[in-house]
Design a protein around this motif. Structure first.
Motif, PDB file in Angstrom:
ATOM      1  N   PRO A   1       0.829  -1.211   0.000  1.00 35.32           N
ATOM      2  CA  PRO A   1       0.000   0.000   0.000  1.00 35.32           C
ATOM      3  C   PRO A   1       0.861   1.258   0.000  1.00 35.32           C
ATOM      4  N   PRO A   2       0.331   2.368  -0.515  1.00 38.06           N
ATOM      5  CA  PRO A   2       1.101   3.614  -0.611  1.00 38.06           C
ATOM      6  C   PRO A   2       1.661   4.099   0.725  1.00 38.06           C
ATOM      7  N   LYS A   3       0.900   3.931   1.809  1.00 33.74           N
ATOM      8  CA  LYS A   3       1.366   4.417   3.104  1.00 33.74           C
ATOM      9  C   LYS A   3       2.677   3.746   3.502  1.00 33.74           C
ATOM     10  N   SER A   4       2.800   2.438   3.235  1.00 35.86           N
ATOM     11  CA  SER A   4       4.045   1.729   3.534  1.00 35.86           C
ATOM     12  C   SER A   4       5.172   2.202   2.637  1.00 35.86           C
ATOM     13  N   LEU A   5       4.862   2.416   1.356  1.00 41.55           N
ATOM     14  CA  LEU A   5       5.892   2.848   0.413  1.00 41.55           C
ATOM     15  C   LEU A   5       6.445   4.222   0.774  1.00 41.55           C
ATOM     16  N   MET A   6       5.604   5.093   1.287  1.00 48.13           N
ATOM     17  CA  MET A   6       6.073   6.420   1.686  1.00 48.13           C
ATOM     18  C   MET A   6       7.082   6.317   2.833  1.00 48.13           C
ATOM     19  N   ARG A   7       6.879   5.355   3.723  1.00 47.24           N
ATOM     20  CA  ARG A   7       7.844   5.138   4.810  1.00 47.24           C
ATOM     21  C   ARG A   7       9.129   4.513   4.282  1.00 47.24           C
ATOM     22  N   PHE A   8       9.004   3.584   3.329  1.00 47.30           N
ATOM     23  CA  PHE A   8      10.170   2.852   2.829  1.00 47.30           C
ATOM     24  C   PHE A   8      11.072   3.705   1.948  1.00 47.30           C
ATOM     25  N   LYS A   9      10.625   4.883   1.549  1.00 46.14           N
ATOM     26  CA  LYS A   9      11.501   5.761   0.772  1.00 46.14           C
ATOM     27  C   LYS A   9      12.727   6.177   1.571  1.00 46.14           C
ATOM     28  N   CYS A  10      12.619   6.072   2.888  1.00 42.56           N
ATOM     29  CA  CYS A  10      13.735   6.485   3.753  1.00 42.56           C
ATOM     30  C   CYS A  10      14.752   5.369   3.979  1.00 42.56           C
ATOM     31  N   VAL A  11      14.516   4.179   3.460  1.00 40.71           N
ATOM     32  CA  VAL A  11      15.414   3.043   3.711  1.00 40.71           C
ATOM     33  C   VAL A  11      16.782   3.285   3.087  1.00 40.71           C
ATOM     34  N   SER A  12      16.784   3.714   1.831  1.00 41.84           N
ATOM     35  CA  SER A  12      18.057   3.957   1.129  1.00 41.84           C
ATOM     36  C   SER A  12      17.785   4.841  -0.077  1.00 41.84           C
ATOM     37  N   LYS A  13      18.866   5.348  -0.669  1.00 34.83           N
ATOM     38  CA  LYS A  13      18.716   6.164  -1.877  1.00 34.83           C
ATOM     39  C   LYS A  13      18.138   5.343  -3.018  1.00 34.83           C
ATOM     40  N   TRP A  14      18.581   4.052  -3.095  1.00 39.74           N
ATOM     41  CA  TRP A  14      18.091   3.208  -4.183  1.00 39.74           C
ATOM     42  C   TRP A  14      16.594   2.973  -4.041  1.00 39.74           C
ATOM     43  N   TRP A  15      16.126   2.717  -2.824  1.00 39.64           N
ATOM     44  CA  TRP A  15      14.693   2.514  -2.597  1.00 39.64           C
ATOM     45  C   TRP A  15      13.926   3.797  -2.912  1.00 39.64           C
ATOM     46  N   TYR A  16      14.488   4.947  -2.533  1.00 41.91           N
ATOM     47  CA  TYR A  16      13.815   6.216  -2.803  1.00 41.91           C
ATOM     48  C   TYR A  16      13.653   6.438  -4.306  1.00 41.91           C
ATOM     49  N   HIS A  17      14.743   6.252  -5.051  1.00 41.83           N
ATOM     50  CA  HIS A  17      14.690   6.471  -6.502  1.00 41.83           C
ATOM     51  C   HIS A  17      13.782   5.441  -7.178  1.00 41.83           C
ATOM     52  N   LEU A  18      13.752   4.213  -6.648  1.00 39.95           N
ATOM     53  CA  LEU A  18      12.875   3.181  -7.211  1.00 39.95           C
ATOM     54  C   LEU A  18      11.410   3.556  -7.014  1.00 39.95           C
ATOM     55  N   ILE A  19      11.027   3.884  -5.780  1.00 43.23           N
ATOM     56  CA  ILE A  19       9.619   4.137  -5.455  1.00 43.23           C
ATOM     57  C   ILE A  19       9.098   5.390  -6.155  1.00 43.23           C
ATOM     58  N   THR A  20       9.976   6.366  -6.387  1.00 41.64           N
ATOM     59  CA  THR A  20       9.542   7.610  -7.034  1.00 41.64           C
ATOM     60  C   THR A  20       9.729   7.593  -8.546  1.00 41.64           C
ATOM     61  N   SER A  21      10.268   6.514  -9.098  1.00 39.80           N
ATOM     62  CA  SER A  21      10.488   6.459 -10.547  1.00 39.80           C
ATOM     63  C   SER A  21       9.159   6.286 -11.281  1.00 39.80           C
ATOM     64  N   PRO A  22       8.969   6.944 -12.440  1.00 40.51           N
ATOM     65  CA  PRO A  22       7.721   6.823 -13.205  1.00 40.51           C
ATOM     66  C   PRO A  22       7.391   5.381 -13.570  1.00 40.51           C
ATOM     67  N   ARG A  23       8.388   4.564 -13.837  1.00 47.44           N
ATOM     68  CA  ARG A  23       8.144   3.169 -14.216  1.00 47.44           C
ATOM     69  C   ARG A  23       7.541   2.386 -13.047  1.00 47.44           C
ATOM     70  N   PHE A  24       8.091   2.588 -11.846  1.00 44.51           N
ATOM     71  CA  PHE A  24       7.559   1.891 -10.676  1.00 44.51           C
ATOM     72  C   PHE A  24       6.150   2.392 -10.345  1.00 44.51           C
ATOM     73  N   VAL A  25       5.932   3.708 -10.454  1.00 43.70           N
ATOM     74  CA  VAL A  25       4.609   4.279 -10.176  1.00 43.70           C
ATOM     75  C   VAL A  25       3.569   3.670 -11.100  1.00 43.70           C
ATOM     76  N   ALA A  26       3.918   3.532 -12.391  1.00 43.90           N
ATOM     77  CA  ALA A  26       2.994   2.942 -13.358  1.00 43.90           C
ATOM     78  C   ALA A  26       2.742   1.466 -13.062  1.00 43.90           C
ATOM     79  N   LYS A  27       3.787   0.754 -12.654  1.00 47.35           N
ATOM     80  CA  LYS A  27       3.639  -0.666 -12.330  1.00 47.35           C
ATOM     81  C   LYS A  27       2.756  -0.847 -11.096  1.00 47.35           C
TER      82      LYS A  27
END
Length: 465
Positions: free
Chosen positions: A32-58
């Motif tokens: 769910p989005p609420k969990s993903l918003m928290r996981f953006k703080c795990v690492s730079k790679w996780w942040y860039h993954l979760i905010t990438s247009p490709r991941f958002v579309a998926k």
């Protein structure tokens, strides 16, 4: 030889890392989005993954096809403070799930799994109504229910799941009838009357798949002219063509569009109540309005201004309006003084028209439209053992094609199984779009089926999956 082995080890390590990253991405795309918003703080790679247009579309694609559960956004009253004299009005995200109930002959068991109240950056939540929604983005507008008009400077796009809000710039093209003095509305009611027919629901919202942009569409009354003497009981009214404007998220600006497609030889098509967006097209329920009519005050000889009901669509890419004929079985109900209510919704990725006839039969019918605009009667059922108001008045979703999930006449969240004819009221209630209500029946309760997404509104970029 050693260099070749080192190269093979490096390739295997990189391959393993890619497999690990792909696995992480696959798991995250189901959360769910609420969990993903928290996981953006795990690492730079996780942040860039979760905010990438490709991941958002998926993530959006997976959310849309997540049939075992659904989400609804409703406006409701809550008592957060036991000492408060009046309950507070809030928007809430409701998460529902269903599962087969083996003890009820295969009937569906609907469960309310969680409720999350949202914080909306405005102090007038009770006057906000949901205009439309698409891909997790919701369009809200502040409605002046004294004059029943949307205030053009107070329209908001939001993604409730990630708590992003964006207020739109003021729209400069449509006349702001909310500023018309009340005295003029009374004295010149004859030729300003089309304003009173607008109910603040003409605004629509959808996605343009060609430009990959989200659009808000608004249709407004431009003006009309009255020829005659009000003191002599009437005269002749000429209505001017409607105006329309479009806001695009990428440009963050409004522009006026042509409305010739709403004009006929002797009448106009008026989109009145926005219903839904589906596959690049917005849909309204509306009516056909005469360009000219005779208005005789204080008599029973007044000409009918509105000729017939209508369904009006808008292609978000070519920005042209189209007229869709009602099903043949509903053409006899062309007037407005009868006990027929209509509602457009989505059924199996098609547009469905749900009609409720409140006469002796108490009949409900659902018609499904094909790609060519032809209607097929999908189902008909009658209310037998209970008064019809206990059924959903506004359809939010269909589950497994045999359970209707919607909002009841009194605001309760209702599930109705077409096979077992069982009505289930869930322990939560919506409230009207305006409060307290000014009508005694058919309150427009505020609620939509909602798709969870991490689609950003700020710096919007969208890719297709």
């Amino acid at each position: 030889m050693a260099l070749e082995k080192d190269s093979e080890v490096a390739e295997l390590t990189e391959s393993g890392k890619n497999i690990e990253q792909d696995l992480v991405e696959q798991i995250l795309s189901t959360l769910p989005p609420k969990s993903l918003m928290r996981f953006k703080c795990v690492s730079k790679w996780w942040y860039h993954l979760i905010t990438s247009p490709r991941f958002v579309a998926k993530h959006l694609s997976i959310s849309k096809h997540n049939r075992p559960s659904t989400c609804a956004l409703i406006k409701r009253l809550v008592c957060n403070d036991a000492e408060a004299q009046e309950p507070e009005m809030v928007f809430s995200l409701l998460n529902f799930s269903y599962e087969n109930d083996n003890n009820a002959a295969g009937a569906l068991s609907t469960n309310l799994s969680s409720v999350e109240d949202l914080t909306i950056p405005t102090r007038v939540v009770e006057s906000l109504r949901i205009i439309g929604h698409c891909d997790g983005i919701v369009c809200l507008a502040l409605i002046d229910y004294q004059q029943r008009l949307a205030k053009p400077s107070q329209v908001c796009l939001c993604n409730p799941a990630i708590q992003q809000f964006k207020f739109l710039p003021e729209e400069p093209f449509l006349p702001d009838w909310s500023k018309v003095p009340h005295s003029r509305m009374v004295q010149e009611f004859a030729y300003l009357r089309p304003i009173s027919l607008l109910n603040g629901e003409t605004m629509g919202f959808g996605y343009d798949p060609k430009s990959k942009d989200y659009k808000v569409i608004d249709i407004g009354f431009s003006d009309s002219k009255f020829y005659g003497d009000p003191e002599c009981y009437g005269g002749h009214v000429i209505v001017y063509p409607p105006k329309a404007v479009v806001y695009t998220l990428q440009t963050d600006s409004w522009r006026e569009i042509k409305t010739f497609s709403l004009e006929r030889e002797t009448s106009y098509l008026w989109p009145d109540t926005f219903q839904l967006y589906l596959k690049g097209v917005c849909y309204w329920l509306g009516y056909e309005q005469q360009k000219e009519f005779l208005c005789l005050f204080q008599t029973h000889q007044e000409e009918e201004e509105r000729i017939a009901r209508a369904i009006i669509s808008f292609d978000t890419s070519d920005e042209v309006f189209h007229d869709i004929m009602l099903p043949y079985g509903l053409l006899e109900f062309y007037g407005f003084d009868n006990f027929l209510t209509l509602h457009l919704t989505e059924w199996n990725e098609s547009v469905a028209l749900f009609s409720l006839l409140f006469e002796d039969e108490h009949k409900a019918t659902m018609w499904v439209m094909d790609a060519k605009g032809a209607w097929t009667k999908q189902l008909t059922f009658e209310y037998v053992d209970y008064f019809p108001y206990s059924l959903p008045q506004k359809i939010l979703a269909f589950w497994k094609s045999n359970e209707i999930f919607g909002v009841g006449e009194n605001g309760s969240i209702v599930c109705y199984n077409l096979n077992t004819k069982i009505v289930k009221h869930l322990p939560i209630r919506s409230v009207p779009d305006y409060f307290p209500p000014s009508r005694h029946t058919f309150y427009p309760f505020c609620g939509i089926a909602y798709v969870n997404s991490v689609l950003p509104i700020m710096n919007h970029v969208r890719e297709h999956i």
